[in-house]
Motif scaffolding. Structure first.
Motif, short mmCIF file in Angstrom:
data_model
loop_
_atom_site.label_atom_id
_atom_site.label_comp_id
_atom_site.label_asym_id
_atom_site.label_seq_id
_atom_site.Cartn_x
_atom_site.Cartn_y
_atom_site.Cartn_z
N ILE A 40 0.83 -1.21 0.00
CA ILE A 40 0.00 0.00 0.00
C ILE A 40 0.87 1.26 0.00
N SER A 41 1.91 1.27 0.83
CA SER A 41 2.77 2.46 0.90
C SER A 41 3.52 2.66 -0.42
N PHE A 42 3.94 1.57 -1.07
CA PHE A 42 4.62 1.69 -2.37
C PHE A 42 3.68 2.28 -3.42
N ILE A 43 2.44 1.79 -3.46
CA ILE A 43 1.47 2.30 -4.43
C ILE A 43 1.18 3.78 -4.19
N LEU A 44 0.92 4.14 -2.93
CA LEU A 44 0.59 5.53 -2.60
C LEU A 44 1.76 6.47 -2.88
N LEU A 45 2.97 6.05 -2.50
CA LEU A 45 4.16 6.89 -2.74
C LEU A 45 4.48 6.99 -4.23
N SER A 46 4.19 5.93 -4.98
CA SER A 46 4.41 5.98 -6.44
C SER A 46 3.56 7.07 -7.07
N PHE A 47 2.27 7.09 -6.70
CA PHE A 47 1.38 8.12 -7.24
C PHE A 47 1.82 9.52 -6.82
N SER A 48 2.11 9.69 -5.53
CA SER A 48 2.41 11.04 -5.01
C SER A 48 3.75 11.56 -5.51
N GLU A 49 4.79 10.71 -5.50
CA GLU A 49 6.13 11.21 -5.84
C GLU A 49 6.35 11.33 -7.35
N ILE A 50 5.73 10.46 -8.14
CA ILE A 50 5.83 10.62 -9.60
C ILE A 50 5.08 11.88 -10.02
N ARG A 51 3.92 12.10 -9.41
CA ARG A 51 3.14 13.32 -9.70
C ARG A 51 3.89 14.57 -9.24
N HIS A 52 4.58 14.45 -8.09
CA HIS A 52 5.33 15.58 -7.54
C HIS A 52 6.64 15.83 -8.28
N GLY A 53 7.13 14.80 -8.99
CA GLY A 53 8.40 14.93 -9.71
C GLY A 53 9.62 14.76 -8.83
N THR A 54 9.49 13.99 -7.74
CA THR A 54 10.60 13.80 -6.79
C THR A 54 11.80 13.16 -7.46
N PHE A 55 11.58 12.19 -8.32
CA PHE A 55 12.68 11.51 -9.02
C PHE A 55 12.56 11.72 -10.53
N ALA A 56 12.17 12.92 -10.94
CA ALA A 56 11.89 13.20 -12.35
C ALA A 56 13.10 12.98 -13.25
N GLU A 57 14.32 13.16 -12.70
CA GLU A 57 15.53 13.04 -13.53
C GLU A 57 15.92 11.59 -13.78
N LEU A 58 15.24 10.64 -13.12
CA LEU A 58 15.58 9.23 -13.26
C LEU A 58 14.68 8.52 -14.26
N SER A 59 15.14 7.38 -14.75
CA SER A 59 14.32 6.55 -15.64
C SER A 59 13.17 5.95 -14.83
N PRO A 104 12.20 2.76 -14.38
CA PRO A 104 12.60 1.67 -13.47
C PRO A 104 13.29 2.20 -12.21
N ASN A 105 14.16 3.20 -12.38
CA ASN A 105 14.86 3.75 -11.22
C ASN A 105 13.91 4.55 -10.31
N GLN A 106 12.92 5.20 -10.91
CA GLN A 106 11.91 5.90 -10.09
C GLN A 106 11.15 4.91 -9.22
N LEU A 107 10.76 3.77 -9.81
CA LEU A 107 10.03 2.75 -9.06
C LEU A 107 10.91 2.14 -7.97
N MET A 108 12.20 1.92 -8.29
CA MET A 108 13.13 1.37 -7.31
C MET A 108 13.29 2.31 -6.12
N ASN A 109 13.42 3.60 -6.40
CA ASN A 109 13.60 4.58 -5.33
C ASN A 109 12.32 4.79 -4.53
N THR A 110 11.17 4.65 -5.18
CA THR A 110 9.91 4.75 -4.46
C THR A 110 9.73 3.55 -3.54
N PHE A 111 10.13 2.38 -4.02
CA PHE A 111 10.10 1.18 -3.18
C PHE A 111 10.99 1.37 -1.96
#
Length: 447
Positions: A238-257, A259-266
């Protein structure tokens, strides 16, 4: 006189005293010139804060671990982390095993309370298992990390860095020797996943791993194990799904690919489970992400593990209690009822935890300065992080006042030894607490 006094202490008081003694010795060692890279004495309050953070496997630091401490100081820190992660009683039992001695009844009771197990007869074997399992996982983790660290830092430094971070990750401590935690490894799957799984392994708890590894022999799992695994998996998903939506939308790891965005969100979903390694400056995380992180830090890891927080089984028990009350049935999981004593204990832990966080937050709001652009989350993250022995921060730790450091030292200490153990250690001996009078009941209106 001292030995007689220690023997008269209750079990919770002995546990609290043991951890306090380790912290005090560690603080003295860290304050010496040999422990600092500059060769000068370290302010005792900072040495005490660091020793507490290490023994309580928190990772909160007022001084940069990579820059301030010498290799002697860093070795003192990692030794304190190992003692704190395994529990000082594990070290005492290890000495007894080497000396060929058996534990007394009181020592077994102390082990039972220290590792949070109901099994009294198997106390010595449990400690042996904890040490064997922990050292084995840490060794494997260090071997994997050395694949990256030895070519990066050279052989001796690479081996030291591998061992240090494997121990720190497994013990859910979060201390690092890079200066900026894991922010420089956001595109390094080997390091990120190794650290993440060491955190998970340490956070699940020794009793759970013993049960899982003996599954072939017994063909069944304890209720505690099943509840821990299911709740841990649910929280991580649940935390991975919620953080994926919030941080991808926020652009926290926008400079990463992707797969790397998902890894860092995990990784962001894993590290608040009391580990404290940061792959991002939390000042750059979305407000939603910060809120989820605070909730994860509060829940923490599993009972009998190297982590802190109120524990996942406490959270699960409260959820089952609420469900049972709505359905007007007994609290149960599967086809097993949960003892009322455990439910009451879970409610008490949650209440004490929230109360401590509220009081500490109010005190820090009085003593600390919130920089422009931040709100109450600047303080709240720090408080919950210390309570859950996590180590994440939005930047307050290096700027804490002396009073602020003392408040957080108390929070880390209570979070590590357990809330009930912490408060019971201040009360009279159990025999002296038993009421001699029972009173008639009368109803009050609630809700």
């Amino acid at each position: 006189m001292t030995t007689k006094y220690l023997k008269n202490l209750s079990i919770p008081q002995q546990i609290a005293f043991g951890f306090f003694a380790c912290i005090f010795v560690g603080a003295i060692l860290l304050s010496l010139p040999i422990s600092s890279s500059s060769g000068e004495f370290t302010n005792f309050i900072d040495a005490l804060f660091t020793a507490t953070s290490a023994i309580c496997v928190t990772g909160q630091v007022t001084l940069n671990t990579a820059e301030h401490w010498s290799y002697f100081g860093k070795t003192v820190i990692i030794t304190l982390i190992e003692i704190g992660g395994l529990g000082f009683m594990s070290i005492i039992v290890l000495v007894f095993v080497f000396m060929g001695k058996r534990l007394t009844l009181k020592q077994r009771l102390l082990v039972k309370e220290a590792v949070n197990t109901d099994n009294l007869k198997d106390a010595q074997n449990i400690i042996r298992y904890i040490i064997k399992f922990s050292l084995s996982v840490q060794f494997i983790g260090a071997l994997i990390l050395s694949i990256d660290f030895i070519p990066r830092f050279g052989f001796f430094k690479g081996v030291y860095f591998s061992a240090f971070h494997s121990i720190s990750a497994f013990c859910n401590a979060g201390f690092d020797l890079f200066g900026n935690s894991l922010e420089g490894f956001t595109q390094n799957p080997l390091v990120m996943f190794t650290i993440a799984f060491l955190i998970i392994f340490g956070g699940l708890g020794f009793i759970v791993w013993r049960d899982v590894l003996n599954y072939k022999k017994h063909r069944s799992l304890l209720l505690h194990t099943r509840l821990t695994l299911k709740t841990t998996g649910f929280i991580l998903l649940i935390s991975f799904i919620l953080l994926s939506f919030s941080e991808i939308r926020h652009g926290t790891f926008a400079e990463l690919s992707i797969p790397n965005q998902l890894m860092n969100t995990f990784f962001m979903a894993v590290t608040p489970r009391t580990a404290g390694y940061a792959n991002i400056n939390y000042a750059n995380v979305s407000h939603f992400g910060v809120f989820i992180t605070i909730l994860l830090m509060f829940v923490g890891a599993s009972s009998g593990s190297t982590g802190g927080g109120v524990k996942v089984t406490t959270f699960a028990t409260i959820a089952l209690y609420i469900k049972a009350k709505f359905n007007d049935e007994d609290v149960r999981y599967g086809n097993r009822a949960i003892a009322k004593e455990k439910v009451s204990k879970a409610i008490l832990i949650i209440f004490i935890g929230i109360s401590m966080i509220m009081i500490a937050t109010m005190l820090l709001l009085l003593t600390e300065t919130i920089p422009k652009g931040f709100g109450i989350e600047y303080i709240l993250v720090e408080v919950v992080s210390c309570f859950g022995t996590v180590g994440l921060t939005m930047g307050l730790t290096p700027h804490l006042s002396s009073i602020g450091k003392i408040i957080l030292i108390v929070m880390m200490f209570a979070g590590r030894i357990g809330l009930l153990t912490f408060f019971i250690s201040f009360s009279a001996h159990p025999d002296e607490r038993r009421p001699l009078i029972s009173y008639p009941e009368e109803n009050i209106l609630v809700g």
